[in-house]
Motif scaffolding. Structure first.
Motif, PDB file in Angstrom:
ATOM      1  N   PHE A  42       0.829  -1.207   0.000  1.00 36.84           N
ATOM      2  CA  PHE A  42       0.000   0.000   0.000  1.00 36.84           C
ATOM      3  C   PHE A  42       0.862   1.255   0.000  1.00 36.84           C
ATOM      4  O   PHE A  42       0.638   2.186  -0.783  1.00 36.84           O
ATOM      5  CB  PHE A  42      -0.919  -0.010   1.225  1.00 36.84           C
ATOM      6  CG  PHE A  42      -1.791   1.208   1.363  1.00 36.84           C
ATOM      7  CD1 PHE A  42      -2.986   1.299   0.675  1.00 36.84           C
ATOM      8  CD2 PHE A  42      -1.408   2.262   2.183  1.00 36.84           C
ATOM      9  CE1 PHE A  42      -3.785   2.434   0.798  1.00 36.84           C
ATOM     10  CE2 PHE A  42      -2.202   3.395   2.309  1.00 36.84           C
ATOM     11  CZ  PHE A  42      -3.394   3.478   1.609  1.00 36.84           C
ATOM     12  N   ILE A  43       1.856   1.295   0.865  1.00 42.82           N
ATOM     13  CA  ILE A  43       2.730   2.468   0.950  1.00 42.82           C
ATOM     14  C   ILE A  43       3.500   2.656  -0.351  1.00 42.82           C
ATOM     15  O   ILE A  43       3.651   3.781  -0.845  1.00 42.82           O
ATOM     16  CB  ILE A  43       3.692   2.339   2.153  1.00 42.82           C
ATOM     17  CG1 ILE A  43       2.903   2.294   3.461  1.00 42.82           C
ATOM     18  CG2 ILE A  43       4.693   3.499   2.173  1.00 42.82           C
ATOM     19  CD1 ILE A  43       3.710   1.797   4.645  1.00 42.82           C
ATOM     20  N   SER A  44       3.963   1.543  -0.916  1.00 40.26           N
ATOM     21  CA  SER A  44       4.744   1.609  -2.143  1.00 40.26           C
ATOM     22  C   SER A  44       3.935   2.118  -3.322  1.00 40.26           C
ATOM     23  O   SER A  44       4.370   3.016  -4.062  1.00 40.26           O
ATOM     24  CB  SER A  44       5.318   0.222  -2.465  1.00 40.26           C
ATOM     25  OG  SER A  44       6.024   0.244  -3.684  1.00 40.26           O
ATOM     26  N   THR A  45       2.739   1.560  -3.501  1.00 43.56           N
ATOM     27  CA  THR A  45       1.960   1.871  -4.696  1.00 43.56           C
ATOM     28  C   THR A  45       1.050   3.077  -4.536  1.00 43.56           C
ATOM     29  O   THR A  45       0.833   3.837  -5.484  1.00 43.56           O
ATOM     30  CB  THR A  45       1.109   0.665  -5.110  1.00 43.56           C
ATOM     31  OG1 THR A  45       0.219   0.307  -4.041  1.00 43.56           O
ATOM     32  CG2 THR A  45       1.991  -0.531  -5.437  1.00 43.56           C
ATOM     33  N   GLU A  46       0.511   3.281  -3.342  1.00 39.85           N
ATOM     34  CA  GLU A  46      -0.487   4.329  -3.146  1.00 39.85           C
ATOM     35  C   GLU A  46       0.091   5.633  -2.595  1.00 39.85           C
ATOM     36  O   GLU A  46      -0.552   6.676  -2.700  1.00 39.85           O
ATOM     37  CB  GLU A  46      -1.585   3.825  -2.204  1.00 39.85           C
ATOM     38  CG  GLU A  46      -2.323   2.591  -2.711  1.00 39.85           C
ATOM     39  CD  GLU A  46      -3.048   2.848  -4.021  1.00 39.85           C
ATOM     40  OE1 GLU A  46      -3.622   3.939  -4.178  1.00 39.85           O
ATOM     41  OE2 GLU A  46      -3.022   1.963  -4.891  1.00 39.85           O
ATOM     42  N   LEU A  47       1.289   5.582  -2.030  1.00 36.30           N
ATOM     43  CA  LEU A  47       1.928   6.795  -1.528  1.00 36.30           C
ATOM     44  C   LEU A  47       3.235   7.098  -2.266  1.00 36.30           C
ATOM     45  O   LEU A  47       3.382   8.165  -2.863  1.00 36.30           O
ATOM     46  CB  LEU A  47       2.193   6.688  -0.029  1.00 36.30           C
ATOM     47  CG  LEU A  47       0.995   6.850   0.899  1.00 36.30           C
ATOM     48  CD1 LEU A  47       1.432   6.681   2.345  1.00 36.30           C
ATOM     49  CD2 LEU A  47       0.332   8.209   0.701  1.00 36.30           C
ATOM     50  N   HIS A  48       4.158   6.158  -2.184  1.00 36.29           N
ATOM     51  CA  HIS A  48       5.475   6.377  -2.781  1.00 36.29           C
ATOM     52  C   HIS A  48       5.342   6.804  -4.236  1.00 36.29           C
ATOM     53  O   HIS A  48       5.933   7.805  -4.674  1.00 36.29           O
ATOM     54  CB  HIS A  48       6.299   5.084  -2.666  1.00 36.29           C
ATOM     55  CG  HIS A  48       7.746   5.257  -2.960  1.00 36.29           C
ATOM     56  ND1 HIS A  48       8.706   4.372  -2.519  1.00 36.29           N
ATOM     57  CD2 HIS A  48       8.419   6.192  -3.678  1.00 36.29           C
ATOM     58  CE1 HIS A  48       9.899   4.768  -2.930  1.00 36.29           C
ATOM     59  NE2 HIS A  48       9.744   5.867  -3.647  1.00 36.29           N
ATOM     60  N   LYS A  49       4.572   6.075  -5.007  1.00 40.79           N
ATOM     61  CA  LYS A  49       4.465   6.343  -6.435  1.00 40.79           C
ATOM     62  C   LYS A  49       3.477   7.447  -6.769  1.00 40.79           C
ATOM     63  O   LYS A  49       3.297   7.770  -7.949  1.00 40.79           O
ATOM     64  CB  LYS A  49       4.131   5.053  -7.188  1.00 40.79           C
ATOM     65  CG  LYS A  49       5.308   4.095  -7.263  1.00 40.79           C
ATOM     66  CD  LYS A  49       6.546   4.806  -7.845  1.00 40.79           C
ATOM     67  CE  LYS A  49       7.782   3.933  -7.821  1.00 40.79           C
ATOM     68  NZ  LYS A  49       8.974   4.676  -8.298  1.00 40.79           N
ATOM     69  N   MET A  50       2.847   8.017  -5.773  1.00 43.80           N
ATOM     70  CA  MET A  50       2.096   9.250  -5.985  1.00 43.80           C
ATOM     71  C   MET A  50       3.013  10.459  -5.792  1.00 43.80           C
ATOM     72  O   MET A  50       2.961  11.430  -6.537  1.00 43.80           O
ATOM     73  CB  MET A  50       0.901   9.329  -5.032  1.00 43.80           C
ATOM     74  CG  MET A  50      -0.269   8.478  -5.452  1.00 43.80           C
ATOM     75  SD  MET A  50      -1.000   9.084  -6.995  1.00 43.80           S
ATOM     76  CE  MET A  50      -1.945   7.662  -7.496  1.00 43.80           C
ATOM     77  N   PHE A  51       3.871  10.375  -4.796  1.00 47.63           N
ATOM     78  CA  PHE A  51       4.853  11.449  -4.613  1.00 47.63           C
ATOM     79  C   PHE A  51       5.844  11.479  -5.778  1.00 47.63           C
ATOM     80  O   PHE A  51       6.166  12.539  -6.312  1.00 47.63           O
ATOM     81  CB  PHE A  51       5.617  11.255  -3.302  1.00 47.63           C
ATOM     82  CG  PHE A  51       4.909  11.790  -2.088  1.00 47.63           C
ATOM     83  CD1 PHE A  51       4.874  13.153  -1.836  1.00 47.63           C
ATOM     84  CD2 PHE A  51       4.304  10.924  -1.185  1.00 47.63           C
ATOM     85  CE1 PHE A  51       4.235  13.653  -0.707  1.00 47.63           C
ATOM     86  CE2 PHE A  51       3.663  11.408  -0.052  1.00 47.63           C
ATOM     87  CZ  PHE A  51       3.625  12.781   0.189  1.00 47.63           C
ATOM     88  N   SER A  52       6.362  10.320  -6.095  1.00 53.37           N
ATOM     89  CA  SER A  52       7.353  10.217  -7.163  1.00 53.37           C
ATOM     90  C   SER A  52       6.872   9.218  -8.203  1.00 53.37           C
ATOM     91  O   SER A  52       6.658   8.033  -7.874  1.00 53.37           O
ATOM     92  CB  SER A  52       8.693   9.752  -6.588  1.00 53.37           C
ATOM     93  OG  SER A  52       9.664   9.610  -7.591  1.00 53.37           O
ATOM     94  N   PRO A  53       6.603   9.671  -9.423  1.00 57.13           N
ATOM     95  CA  PRO A  53       7.177  10.870 -10.033  1.00 57.13           C
ATOM     96  C   PRO A  53       6.322  12.142  -9.984  1.00 57.13           C
ATOM     97  O   PRO A  53       6.832  13.219 -10.249  1.00 57.13           O
ATOM     98  CB  PRO A  53       7.338  10.444 -11.496  1.00 57.13           C
ATOM     99  CG  PRO A  53       6.170   9.553 -11.739  1.00 57.13           C
ATOM    100  CD  PRO A  53       5.989   8.787 -10.431  1.00 57.13           C
TER     101      PRO A  53
END
Length: 204
Positions: free
Chosen positions: A100-111
């Motif tokens: 969840f953190i990887s796909t829904e947060l991390h990849k929303m911030f970057s890129p």
């Protein structure tokens, strides 16, 4: 083991794991815009993906991706108490949160937020999606100290690492009282403070 890192990136996550578990890492700083290490090496030749973190293991294997590196280090720490036992319900809950953190947060911030060339509309959509995810996390943290069964885990380290970026884009967290308390609680851990110093981050 050698950690390739850049200040302010998600390499902070593996660094916190190492400090929590007393794992000594050699460090090599990377200029991710020029793709050179601080000793002049071409980073593309080290990691063809071009980004950090990357971990050169003791057996000569280059491991990339934050989640994989954190789990690798957690399995080798003492005590190995940041992971969950494979096959247990906690293990799958941990994988759920890491995903969840990887796909829904991390990849929303970057890129989307780190690259304004994608346009203001894309940034607005990504920001709204991040806030919606913050709603979910804040609700989950009601009456909880940590994400996983009130046990400090890799998921908490990863969440802390990514949510820190909100400040870079003036995203307000005041209305997320549970999440804000969580961030303060994690930032006060001695291992987290020492990891941030090692990454060149002066304060939360």
């Amino acid at each position: 083991m050698k950690l390739y890192y850049a200040t302010g990136t998600c390499s902070l996550g593996p660094r916190i794991v190492a400090h929590e578990l007393g794992i000594e890492l050699e460090s090599q700083k990377v200029d991710i815009k020029k793709h050179h290490t601080d000793n002049g090496s071409d980073y593309w030749h080290i990691n063809p993906k071009g980004y950090v973190p990357a971990l050169m293991t003791d057996d000569g294997y280059l491991l990339t991706e934050s989640v994989a590196i954190m789990q690798y280090l957690a399995d080798r720490g003492s005590p190995a108490n940041l992971n969950a036992e494979r096959g247990s319900s906690s293990f799958y809950q941990l994988q759920e949160w890491l995903t969840f953190i990887s796909t829904e947060l991390h990849k929303m911030f970057s890129p989307w937020l780190f690259h304004p060339e994608y346009g203001s509309e894309a940034q607005q959509v990504a920001t709204q999606k991040i806030y919606e995810r913050f709603d979910i996390i804040d609700a989950h943290l009601q009456d909880k100290q940590y994400l996983l069964d009130n046990e400090f885990s890799l998921a908490d380290i990863y969440l802390f690492t990514i949510v820190r970026w909100a400040g870079l884009f003036n995203m307000e967290l005041v209305s997320y009282q549970n999440l804000s308390s969580f961030l303060e609680r994690i930032s006060n851990r001695s291992a987290v403070k020492s990891a941030m110093r090692a990454e060149g981050i002066n304060e939360f």
